[in-house]
Design a protein around this motif. Structure first.
Motif, short mmCIF file in Angstrom:
data_model
loop_
_atom_site.label_atom_id
_atom_site.label_comp_id
_atom_site.label_asym_id
_atom_site.label_seq_id
_atom_site.Cartn_x
_atom_site.Cartn_y
_atom_site.Cartn_z
N LEU A 43 1.10 -17.83 16.82
CA LEU A 43 0.88 -18.26 15.44
C LEU A 43 -0.25 -17.41 14.90
CD1 LEU A 43 2.26 -20.65 13.93
CD2 LEU A 43 0.14 -21.90 14.24
N THR A 44 0.03 -16.69 13.82
CA THR A 44 -1.01 -15.82 13.25
C THR A 44 -1.12 -16.07 11.76
OG1 THR A 44 0.61 -14.05 12.95
CG2 THR A 44 -0.68 -13.98 14.96
N ARG A 45 -2.08 -15.42 11.16
CA ARG A 45 -2.29 -15.56 9.73
C ARG A 45 -2.46 -14.19 9.10
NH1 ARG A 45 -6.13 -14.70 6.59
NH2 ARG A 45 -7.60 -14.28 8.25
N ARG A 46 -1.87 -14.01 7.92
CA ARG A 46 -2.09 -12.79 7.15
C ARG A 46 -2.29 -13.24 5.73
NH1 ARG A 46 -4.01 -8.87 5.25
NH2 ARG A 46 -2.92 -6.96 4.69
N ALA A 47 -3.48 -12.89 5.18
CA ALA A 47 -3.84 -13.40 3.85
C ALA A 47 -3.71 -14.92 3.90
CB ALA A 47 -2.97 -12.77 2.77
N LEU A 136 4.69 -9.75 1.97
CA LEU A 136 3.61 -9.29 2.85
C LEU A 136 3.19 -7.85 2.58
CD1 LEU A 136 4.81 -10.84 6.24
CD2 LEU A 136 3.05 -11.70 4.67
N SER A 137 4.15 -7.03 2.15
CA SER A 137 3.78 -5.64 1.90
C SER A 137 2.94 -5.58 0.63
CB SER A 137 5.04 -4.78 1.74
OG SER A 137 5.77 -5.19 0.60
N GLY A 138 2.00 -4.71 0.60
CA GLY A 138 1.16 -4.60 -0.59
C GLY A 138 -0.04 -5.53 -0.59
N ILE A 139 -0.13 -6.37 0.42
CA ILE A 139 -1.28 -7.27 0.51
C ILE A 139 -2.51 -6.48 0.96
CG2 ILE A 139 -2.25 -9.01 2.06
CD1 ILE A 139 0.15 -10.66 1.61
N GLY A 140 -3.64 -6.81 0.38
CA GLY A 140 -4.87 -6.06 0.66
C GLY A 140 -5.50 -6.38 2.00
N ILE A 141 -6.69 -5.87 2.18
CA ILE A 141 -7.38 -6.01 3.47
C ILE A 141 -7.93 -7.43 3.64
CG2 ILE A 141 -8.06 -3.59 3.47
CD1 ILE A 141 -10.87 -4.58 2.60
N GLU A 142 -8.17 -7.78 4.89
CA GLU A 142 -8.76 -9.08 5.21
C GLU A 142 -10.26 -9.03 4.88
OE1 GLU A 142 -7.42 -11.95 6.38
OE2 GLU A 142 -5.40 -11.10 6.27
N PRO A 143 -10.76 -10.04 4.21
CA PRO A 143 -12.16 -10.00 3.78
C PRO A 143 -13.16 -10.13 4.93
CG PRO A 143 -11.14 -12.08 3.17
CD PRO A 143 -10.04 -11.20 3.66
N LEU A 144 -12.72 -10.65 6.06
CA LEU A 144 -13.68 -10.84 7.16
C LEU A 144 -13.61 -9.72 8.20
CD1 LEU A 144 -13.44 -14.72 7.60
CD2 LEU A 144 -15.17 -13.36 6.39
N GLY A 176 -6.80 -13.19 0.42
CA GLY A 176 -7.28 -14.49 0.87
C GLY A 176 -8.49 -15.03 0.15
N LEU A 177 -8.99 -14.31 -0.86
CA LEU A 177 -10.09 -14.85 -1.66
C LEU A 177 -9.48 -15.73 -2.76
CD1 LEU A 177 -12.96 -12.44 -2.76
CD2 LEU A 177 -13.09 -14.58 -1.50
N GLY A 178 -9.82 -16.99 -2.77
CA GLY A 178 -9.25 -17.91 -3.75
C GLY A 178 -10.15 -18.11 -4.95
N ASN A 179 -9.65 -18.87 -5.90
CA ASN A 179 -10.33 -19.05 -7.18
C ASN A 179 -11.72 -19.66 -7.04
OD1 ASN A 179 -10.19 -18.74 -10.04
ND2 ASN A 179 -9.99 -20.96 -10.20
N ILE A 180 -11.83 -20.67 -6.20
CA ILE A 180 -13.13 -21.31 -5.99
C ILE A 180 -14.15 -20.29 -5.49
CG2 ILE A 180 -14.41 -22.86 -4.44
CD1 ILE A 180 -11.97 -24.66 -4.41
#
Length: 284
Positions: A43-47, A136-144, A176-180
């Motif tokens: 089980l993994t996560r992307r964005a 999934l394609s075109g999604i940016g880099i992971e913030p962490l 993965g950066l949300g509005n809040i």
DNA sequence: AAAAGCCCCTGGACGC
DNA sequence: TGCGTCCAGGGGCTTT
């Protein structure tokens, strides 16, 4: 995600109950049939997507949207702990009006997907096609990860007219950066949400506040993760527990309240259709 | 190509 | 208590 991983990994999906045709999009063809009997691998996560690799070579993709949540109902032997819940609601979990998908695992546990607004997504596709999957394609880099640094932001912001708020919310730049969290990050960084993102990049160098921005993106996300996320109305973990980061909001949902730094009232504006909260005095 | 608007859907808060 | 209005954490799709 953290609650789901130990429940799902290594288990086999015994049966699947679909209570409707789809969520935001229709479920893929033969969705239940292609899930049933499959062993769940990693089980993994992307964005903001949860990805589960299956024995069949397929990959299950889930996005929770705004109100999606998973609840784990342990196998019968432990289920009595949840008796109080049944009593309170009068509805058995998995049978509610917004319980759309129920997975029964080979150990007897049931995993219920609940989503009142149905903005969530479920899809199933051959794992080999993950790189070209439309979502999934075109999604940016992971913030962490290490990829996020001031140079990366400078490259992406250079010449960009979009305000910082929109740029940081753009999942094609940072995933993965949300509005809040964008409002919180900008306040901590002393940057106005209205500022043109390109204004932080100069001909040969970039504004040192990009370094600050990167640090604050990491800090805010890490603090939110430690706090278990932000529970506003219905966010919850697989055991029903709520996050607590909302208690640490400095600007989000605080319109009219005094800025903790300067006392000026927090302002609210709408940018690309979403609320932004900020302090006019502290953020330039 | 980039940016802005529209829309999906339900429920909660608030004013009358 | 009921009804109407506004707002919500996401993001794809369409339009400009």
């Amino acid at each position: 995600m953290r609650g789901l991983k130990p429940v799902l990994e290594g288990r086999t999906i015994q049966s699947v109950s679909l209570r409707r045709d789809g969520l935001r999009f229709p479920f893929p063809a033969d969705f239940a049939g292609r899930l049933s009997g499959q062993r769940i691998g990693n089980l993994t996560r992307r964005a903001k997507y949860i990805l589960a690799s299956l024995g069949s070579g397929d990959c299950l993709l889930v996005h929770l949207g705004m109100t999606g949540r998973f609840t784990v109902l342990p196998a019968q032997s432990e289920a009595r702990n949840l008796g109080e819940f049944y009593f309170e609601t009068g509805t058995e979990q998995g049978e509610g009006a917004h319980d759309h998908v129920v997975l029964t695992l080979d150990d007897g546990a049931r995993v219920v997907y609940t989503d009142p607004r149905r903005f969530g997504i479920m899809d199933l596709f051959p794992e080999a096609e993950a790189g070209t999957h439309k979502l999934l394609s075109g999604i940016g880099i992971e913030p962490l990860g290490n990829e996020l640094n001031a140079d990366y932001l400078a490259e992406k912001f250079r010449g960009k007219a979009a305000p910082l708020k929109a740029a940081l919310l753009d999942q094609k730049l940072i995933a993965g950066l949300g509005n809040i969290y964008v409002s919180e990050v900008l306040h901590r960084s002393g940057l106005s949400p209205k500022r043109k993102s390109g204004s932080l990049v100069h001909r040969k160098t970039h504004d040192p506040r990009l370094e600050l921005l990167v640090r604050n993106i990491r800090d805010v996300l890490n603090e939110a993760i430690v706090a278990g996320g932000s529970t506003l109305q219905d966010f919850a973990h697989t055991d029903g527990a709520e996050g607590s980061f909302q208690q640490r909001f400095r600007v989000y949902d605080r319109e009219g309240q005094p800025c903790a730094q300067c006392g000026a009232p927090i302002l609210r504006l709408v940018q690309s259709g979403r609320s932004t909260f900020y302090c006019r005095h502290c953020q330039k």
